[in-house]
Write a protein that holds these residues in place. Structure first.
Motif, PDB file in Angstrom:
ATOM      1  N   GLU A 195      24.513  31.535  41.763  1.00 24.07           N
ATOM      2  CA  GLU A 195      24.745  32.840  42.699  1.00 24.07           C
ATOM      3  C   GLU A 195      26.551  32.585  43.271  1.00 24.07           C
ATOM      4  O   GLU A 195      27.235  33.318  43.094  1.00 24.07           O
ATOM      5  CB  GLU A 195      24.166  32.814  43.783  1.00 24.07           C
ATOM      6  N   GLY A 196      26.894  31.167  43.453  1.00 19.08           N
ATOM      7  CA  GLY A 196      27.951  30.887  44.052  1.00 19.08           C
ATOM      8  C   GLY A 196      29.091  30.920  42.912  1.00 19.08           C
ATOM      9  O   GLY A 196      30.129  31.483  43.175  1.00 19.08           O
ATOM     10  N   ALA A 197      28.817  30.286  41.702  1.00 21.21           N
ATOM     11  CA  ALA A 197      29.661  30.166  40.770  1.00 21.21           C
ATOM     12  C   ALA A 197      30.211  31.246  39.907  1.00 21.21           C
ATOM     13  O   ALA A 197      31.149  31.474  39.296  1.00 21.21           O
ATOM     14  CB  ALA A 197      29.151  28.937  39.687  1.00 21.21           C
ATOM     15  N   TYR A 198      29.037  32.253  39.723  1.00 21.89           N
ATOM     16  CA  TYR A 198      29.055  33.461  39.048  1.00 21.89           C
ATOM     17  C   TYR A 198      30.469  34.341  39.073  1.00 21.89           C
ATOM     18  O   TYR A 198      31.153  34.494  38.074  1.00 21.89           O
ATOM     19  CB  TYR A 198      28.075  34.309  39.139  1.00 21.89           C
ATOM     20  N   PRO A 199      30.699  34.639  40.215  1.00 19.51           N
ATOM     21  CA  PRO A 199      32.170  35.404  40.257  1.00 19.51           C
ATOM     22  C   PRO A 199      33.354  34.782  40.077  1.00 19.51           C
ATOM     23  O   PRO A 199      34.132  35.195  39.130  1.00 19.51           O
ATOM     24  CB  PRO A 199      32.438  35.717  41.804  1.00 19.51           C
ATOM     25  N   TYR A 200      33.459  33.045  39.944  1.00 24.52           N
ATOM     26  CA  TYR A 200      34.500  32.638  39.572  1.00 24.52           C
ATOM     27  C   TYR A 200      34.743  32.432  38.179  1.00 24.52           C
ATOM     28  O   TYR A 200      35.570  32.678  37.509  1.00 24.52           O
ATOM     29  CB  TYR A 200      34.539  31.012  40.098  1.00 24.52           C
ATOM     30  N   ILE A 201      33.418  32.220  37.501  1.00 29.56           N
ATOM     31  CA  ILE A 201      33.490  31.952  35.982  1.00 29.56           C
ATOM     32  C   ILE A 201      33.671  33.445  35.489  1.00 29.56           C
ATOM     33  O   ILE A 201      34.267  33.738  34.572  1.00 29.56           O
ATOM     34  CB  ILE A 201      32.091  31.772  35.586  1.00 29.56           C
ATOM     35  N   TRP A 202      33.251  34.692  35.929  1.00 29.49           N
ATOM     36  CA  TRP A 202      33.504  36.174  35.610  1.00 29.49           C
ATOM     37  C   TRP A 202      34.958  36.127  35.569  1.00 29.49           C
ATOM     38  O   TRP A 202      35.680  36.614  34.546  1.00 29.49           O
ATOM     39  CB  TRP A 202      32.744  36.901  36.648  1.00 29.49           C
ATOM     40  N   TRP A 203      35.613  35.630  36.654  1.00 29.05           N
ATOM     41  CA  TRP A 203      37.190  36.172  36.323  1.00 29.05           C
ATOM     42  C   TRP A 203      37.897  35.281  35.434  1.00 29.05           C
ATOM     43  O   TRP A 203      38.786  35.540  35.105  1.00 29.05           O
ATOM     44  CB  TRP A 203      37.651  35.901  38.022  1.00 29.05           C
ATOM     45  N   PHE A 204      37.413  34.121  35.485  1.00 29.12           N
ATOM     46  CA  PHE A 204      38.048  33.090  34.374  1.00 29.12           C
ATOM     47  C   PHE A 204      37.756  33.713  33.038  1.00 29.12           C
ATOM     48  O   PHE A 204      38.711  33.684  32.321  1.00 29.12           O
ATOM     49  CB  PHE A 204      37.393  31.552  34.652  1.00 29.12           C
ATOM     50  N   HIS A 205      36.705  34.055  32.763  1.00 27.56           N
ATOM     51  CA  HIS A 205      36.265  34.459  31.290  1.00 27.56           C
ATOM     52  C   HIS A 205      36.949  35.855  31.197  1.00 27.56           C
ATOM     53  O   HIS A 205      37.933  36.192  30.110  1.00 27.56           O
ATOM     54  CB  HIS A 205      34.804  34.984  31.367  1.00 27.56           C
ATOM     55  N   ALA A 206      37.403  36.612  32.387  1.00 25.76           N
ATOM     56  CA  ALA A 206      38.070  38.110  32.163  1.00 25.76           C
ATOM     57  C   ALA A 206      39.472  37.670  32.026  1.00 25.76           C
ATOM     58  O   ALA A 206      40.017  38.217  30.965  1.00 25.76           O
ATOM     59  CB  ALA A 206      37.799  38.770  33.340  1.00 25.76           C
ATOM     60  N   ILE A 207      40.070  36.821  32.597  1.00 26.30           N
ATOM     61  CA  ILE A 207      41.640  36.528  32.648  1.00 26.30           C
ATOM     62  C   ILE A 207      41.856  35.608  31.382  1.00 26.30           C
ATOM     63  O   ILE A 207      42.834  36.111  30.565  1.00 26.30           O
ATOM     64  CB  ILE A 207      42.111  35.824  33.967  1.00 26.30           C
ATOM     65  N   LEU A 208      41.094  35.009  30.862  1.00 26.20           N
ATOM     66  CA  LEU A 208      41.156  34.230  29.628  1.00 26.20           C
ATOM     67  C   LEU A 208      41.183  35.364  28.456  1.00 26.20           C
ATOM     68  O   LEU A 208      41.890  35.220  27.489  1.00 26.20           O
ATOM     69  CB  LEU A 208      39.855  33.163  29.552  1.00 26.20           C
ATOM     70  N   SER A 209      40.295  36.135  28.383  1.00 29.28           N
ATOM     71  CA  SER A 209      40.120  37.201  27.408  1.00 29.28           C
ATOM     72  C   SER A 209      41.252  38.107  27.307  1.00 29.28           C
ATOM     73  O   SER A 209      41.837  38.144  26.240  1.00 29.28           O
ATOM     74  CB  SER A 209      38.820  37.993  27.252  1.00 29.28           C
ATOM     75  N   LEU A 210      41.988  38.350  28.551  1.00 26.85           N
ATOM     76  CA  LEU A 210      43.084  39.243  28.568  1.00 26.85           C
ATOM     77  C   LEU A 210      44.237  38.512  28.187  1.00 26.85           C
ATOM     78  O   LEU A 210      45.128  39.119  27.561  1.00 26.85           O
ATOM     79  CB  LEU A 210      43.112  40.059  30.012  1.00 26.85           C
ATOM     80  N   SER A 211      44.394  37.232  28.540  1.00 28.64           N
ATOM     81  CA  SER A 211      45.596  36.548  28.094  1.00 28.64           C
ATOM     82  C   SER A 211      45.624  36.242  26.784  1.00 28.64           C
ATOM     83  O   SER A 211      46.684  36.190  26.019  1.00 28.64           O
ATOM     84  CB  SER A 211      45.796  35.377  29.012  1.00 28.64           C
ATOM     85  N   PHE A 212      44.466  36.177  26.267  1.00 34.21           N
ATOM     86  CA  PHE A 212      44.350  36.131  24.774  1.00 34.21           C
ATOM     87  C   PHE A 212      44.951  37.170  23.916  1.00 34.21           C
ATOM     88  O   PHE A 212      45.809  37.186  22.913  1.00 34.21           O
ATOM     89  CB  PHE A 212      42.913  35.995  24.174  1.00 34.21           C
ATOM     90  N   LEU A 213      44.652  38.363  24.601  1.00 34.91           N
ATOM     91  CA  LEU A 213      45.327  39.531  23.895  1.00 34.91           C
ATOM     92  C   LEU A 213      46.872  39.507  23.989  1.00 34.91           C
ATOM     93  O   LEU A 213      47.473  39.961  23.120  1.00 34.91           O
ATOM     94  CB  LEU A 213      44.696  40.808  24.675  1.00 34.91           C
TER      95      LEU A 213
END
Lengths: 264, 667
Positions: free
Chosen positions: B202-220
């Protein structure tokens, strides 16, 4: 910097590098015919290349000067396409077989007519008769310091520096300009001149100056034509190679013996 | 309850996500516009690329993009690697877009559709991870020789692994908090959920979500800045390279016009008038995969030339000369030095045959040669002399026009084409076949074969000009145009309708570089093949030889004539044909094409190209290596002699073998 004025003397001749089978020697007319367009004598092309290289490093105006009979601007145009700035053709039917002194004399008159110059370059010898005299006599007539057999030429501060071929290697000589240098093939082959460049010349107005015998005030006693006593084709030098085959050394030797017997 | 998932589970301020996405897309588009602007400048207003849409080349592009056919060729592991990465990345990208559509436009990812979607996404993630692992394995553990490694080659796969693993982690955390029955279809996340208790996730989820999202977008973001640009440029390159060529004549004229214009404003920008838009896109689509290096006969022979290096050099030159803000690629070759090596290439087309983006490197080399020829000072002496000879004596050899008749045997009656003798076929003997002592065998045998078939043919003899092939390949376009004119004029004035050539080079040249439809042209293998099929040639003798066949580049790869020569060979009873390792479109060049025949030894590497080929021929154990080109014949003959193979291996032209089989008298 002052513009250097370079004059390159170029002779039009039958291609000396023609394949043997393209050459016919007409003993009656005393003429050599090559089944191909005529060319600029190869050493003169080397001289032109030397001039072009000087032009690459300093400001220069290159005039190519040719003396002869039935000169063809399709042949000599190559010099302009390669990068020369002006072509001067001194043409007369009687100039076909001038001797070396007379050729140098006509050249000297034409050069005086052209005005000032810094450097005159000629080939070390012509590709047809291979006498190697005109350049040196021309230097003499014009009273110029003359260096022959150049393998490399550089120009600096009103001087020309020439590395000159000697039997033991090279010697470096320097002369004050104006000077005359005869150029050897070691200088380097004339850069490739593409057909489109040569043909492009047809469309443009090329700076060709035609000079006739009358324009030069020539004194007839200096115009001597050489007389050819005889012109003969070289003897047939064709060679054949036969590899004698046989299963054993003895067999081969016997066959070789038969062949030798036939020839003798 | 219907299976579904909450797209923005536990995430607030999702507008930030969309804002960043928008910015990323805008950046990517902007950089690609920068590419286009640079290409436009390099073309300086020329539009010399075919613009009509073409279904066939679209089909080739689609086939290559989705199946990666060229990448599987001769390297299955590379093929699998690319297939996994491509499909993984592609499916995940589409999946993410579908999720947005589901969230904001139409709710459709529910029920069975959601389950199928989940399974596909799981598989895509696994594909992507395993593909990148294979990529790293090939490059850094197997150390595949043809690969050339820059930093981006490690960064990109690591980046991908990080994105996919964070995605799976995210999924596991989400499922751990609310383990619904259907989530078992998201099988990776389902298994991983065991690692976490509900509290942790519950605590970690939003952080990891944003990490994943920003990582993916910066890949683009990195797509236009690295070799990933190929995701857009490779399909474009494949499509453009496969468009039908414009009429050779027209394109040529345009090229020349622009060339002459160029010389007037030389001072402004350095010019490469031969470059087309498709060339420029190819240069940027090149992934440096090195397949061309692996097949290039020059590189294989240890020479200081590699197609990839040339391409990278030329690419560096384009960006150096025309870009307003420098090269957008972060990791790449910056120096144009390598494009100086332009005389090694034999124009054999092997590089194009394997290039996944269909890059015609040899064409670019030929383009560079046209510049060197115009400039003049860097033309090698031997080539300079050869071109002079070609102009003066109608052949690149030290022979006169007269010698063109030297192959005609005494007593043989060969007809000369005249105003009154206009045979059905003009046999265009070609310079090399006419004057080279070894190659003359082709003309002798072929004319005999034609005679026994009863076909009416004639030759031009001394009048026969050079077709201009050699001039064209070394970039002397003016001389080529002259030769083209003399050939065309000659054919026209004698009403020649059918031309048969000894050399694949003349054949290719007549077929592709001359105005279309003026006359029909055949290579001798095509004509003989036809004569045998129509039973105009009777083969009388059995020849008990084992032979192998060397495909000449300009007959095989360039003209796609692979079967006719083989069928002629097989039609001789007793002959056993075995193939060399490199055959058909993979054939290895003998080293005689593209003007190399008339170049000096200074280009040679550790080994001669022809010797390499001769060794391969010897390995087959054949008695005879057959070929169908005068240049190949000469090169192979030389190689076999210098290697000392002549006792066991003979080189013959197909004509010479066939003549043995149809001759009645004893040999």
């Amino acid at each position: 910097m002052k513009e250097l004025k370079i004059i390159v003397c170029a002779k039009q001749i039958p291609d000396p590098e023609a394949p043997f089978s393209a050459v016919t020697v007409d003993s009656k007319k005393k003429e050599v015919k090559v089944d191909a367009p005529e060319v600029i004598s190869p050493y003169d092309e080397n001289a032109l290349e030397a001039a072009l290289r000087i032009k690459e490093s300093s400001k220069a105006f290159i005039t190519v000067l040719s003396v002869g009979s039935s000169l063809s601007d399709t042949v000599l145009r190559k010099a302009i396409a390669a990068g020369a700035d002006q072509l001067v053709m001194v043409e007369d039917d009687s100039f076909g077989r001038l001797d070396s002194y007379s050729t140098a004399y006509v050249l000297s008159k034409a050069i005086s007519m052209l005005g000032e110059y810094d450097l005159i370059l000629t080939g070390r010898q012509a590709g047809d008769w291979d006498w190697g005299q005109v350049g040196l006599i021309l230097g003499e007539i014009l009273g110029l310091p003359t260096i022959n057999m150049a393998a490399g030429i550089t120009v600096r501060d009103g001087h020309v520096e020439v590395s000159r071929l000697v039997p033991a290697g090279l010697e470096l000589v320097e002369a004050k300009m104006p000077a005359l240098v005869t150029v050897s093939n070691e200088v380097g082959e004339l850069r490739y001149v593409s057909r489109s460049k040569i043909l492009g010349m047809l469309k443009k107005r090329i700076p060709i100056k035609k000079v006739s015998k009358g324009d030069l005030n020539l004194e007839p006693e200096f115009l001597n034509t050489m007389e050819l006593l005889e012109l003969l084709p070289p003897s047939d030098m064709r060679r054949d190679c036969v590899i004698v085959e046989g299963a054993t050394g003895k067999e081969k030797a016997e066959r070789l013996f038969e062949i030798i017997k036939q020839i003798l | 309850m219907l299976p579904f998932r909450d797209t923005f589970f536990m995430i607030q301020n999702k507008w930030i996500f969309y804002l960043i996405s928008g910015l990323v897309v805008a950046f990517v588009v902007l950089v690609f516009f920068y590419y286009v602007a640079t290409w436009k400048k390099a073309l300086s207003g020329k539009t010399n690329t075919n613009k009509r849409p073409n279904i066939r080349s679209l089909f080739i592009a689609i086939k290559n993009v989705f199946l990666g056919i060229r990448i599987f060729k001769d390297d299955i592991l590379a093929g699998i690697m690319h297939f996994l990465i491509f499909w993984g990345f592609f499916a995940l990208l589409i999946g993410t877009i579908l999720l947005s559509i589901h969230e904001h436009i139409v709710k459709f990812l529910m029920g069975n559709i959601y389950i199928v979607f989940s399974v596909i996404m799981e598989i895509a993630g696994l594909f992507l991870i395993s593909g990148t692992v294979i990529a790293i394995f090939r490059r850094y553990i197997l150390k595949v020789k043809r690969l050339q490694s820059y930093t981006e080659d490690l960064l990109i796969p690591l980046f991908l692994i990080l994105i996919v693993s964070s995605g799976f982690l995210l999924e596991a955390l989400r499922i751990a908090q609310n383990p619904q029955r259907w989530e078992k279809w998201s099988f990776v996340g389902w298994y991983l959920k065991e690692l976490f208790g509900p509290g942790v996730s519950e605590g970690a989820y939003p952080y990891i979500w944003w990490f994943h999202a920003i990582l993916s977008l910066s890949f683009l973001l990195f797509i236009p800045l690295t070799k990933l640009a190929h995701t857009i440029l490779a399909p474009t390159s494949i499509y453009l390279q496969n468009l039908p060529k414009e009429d050779g004549d027209k394109a040529q004229m345009e090229e020349e016009d622009s060339a002459s214009e160029g010389s007037d404003k030389e001072a402004q920008l350095p010019q490469r008038p031969f470059l087309t838009l498709s060339h420029l896109i190819f240069l940027d689509a090149c992934m440096r995969c090195g397949r061309c290096v692996e097949v290039c006969p020059s590189t294989l022979a240890g020479e200081d030339y590699a197609p990839r290096d040339f391409v990278q050099g030329l690419r560096a030159w384009v960006w150096q000369s025309f870009s307003s803000h420098g090269d957008p690629r972060l990791f790449t070759e910056r120096s144009p030095d390598k494009m100086q090596r332009i005389w090694n290439c034999t124009t054999c087309r092997a590089c194009l045959e394997v290039c996944p983006v269909y890059g015609p490197t040899f064409e670019l080399v030929m383009g560079e040669r046209t510049l060197a020829i115009e400039e003049g000072t860097s033309v090698p002496d031997l080539l300079n002399q050869t071109l002079e000879r070609l102009y003066k004596y109608e052949n690149p050899w030290m022979s006169s026009k007269k010698e063109k008749l030297g192959w005609i045997e005494e007593g043989s009656s060969i007809g000369f084409i005249t105003k009154s003798f206009k045979p059905e076929f003009c046999y265009f003997v070609g310079c090399t076949t006419s004057v080279d002592p070894r190659a003359r065998g082709i003309a002798k045998a072929f004319s005999n074969i034609l005679r026994s078939s009863g076909l009416e043919f004639g030759i031009f003899g001394e009048k026969e000009p050079c077709c201009g092939d050699m001039a064209k390949r070394v970039g002397e376009l003016g001389l080529f145009e002259e030769k083209k004119m003399s050939c065309s004029d000659l054919f026209q004035s004698y009403g020649v309708k059918n031309v048969v050539t000894s050399s694949p080079h003349c054949y290719f040249n007549f077929k592709n570089e001359y105005p279309q439809g003026m006359f029909n042209v055949f290579h001798y293998t095509q004509l003989i093949h036809k004569l045998i099929k129509e039973r105009n040639l009777t083969i009388k003798k059995r020849l008990d030889f084992t032979v192998t066949y060397h495909d000449p580049c300009y007959l095989g790869r360039h003209s796609r004539i692979f079967n006719e020569p083989r069928e002629i060979i097989r039609s001789i009873p007793g002959i056993k044909l075995i193939e060399m390792t490199h055959n058909r479109e993979n054939s290895l060049c003998c080293g005689g094409g593209g003007g190399r025949m008339w170049q000096g030894n200074e280009l040679n590497g550790t080994e001669r190209m022809s010797e390499r080929r001769a060794k391969e021929a010897k390995e087959t154990g054949a008695d005879v290596v057959l070929t169908a080109c005068p240049l190949c014949l000469i090169m192979m003959e030389d190689a076999i002699k210098t290697l000392g193979y002549e006792k066991n291996l003979k080189v013959m032209d197909i004509n010479e073998l066939l003549k043995m089989a149809i001759d009645e008298e004893k040999r």
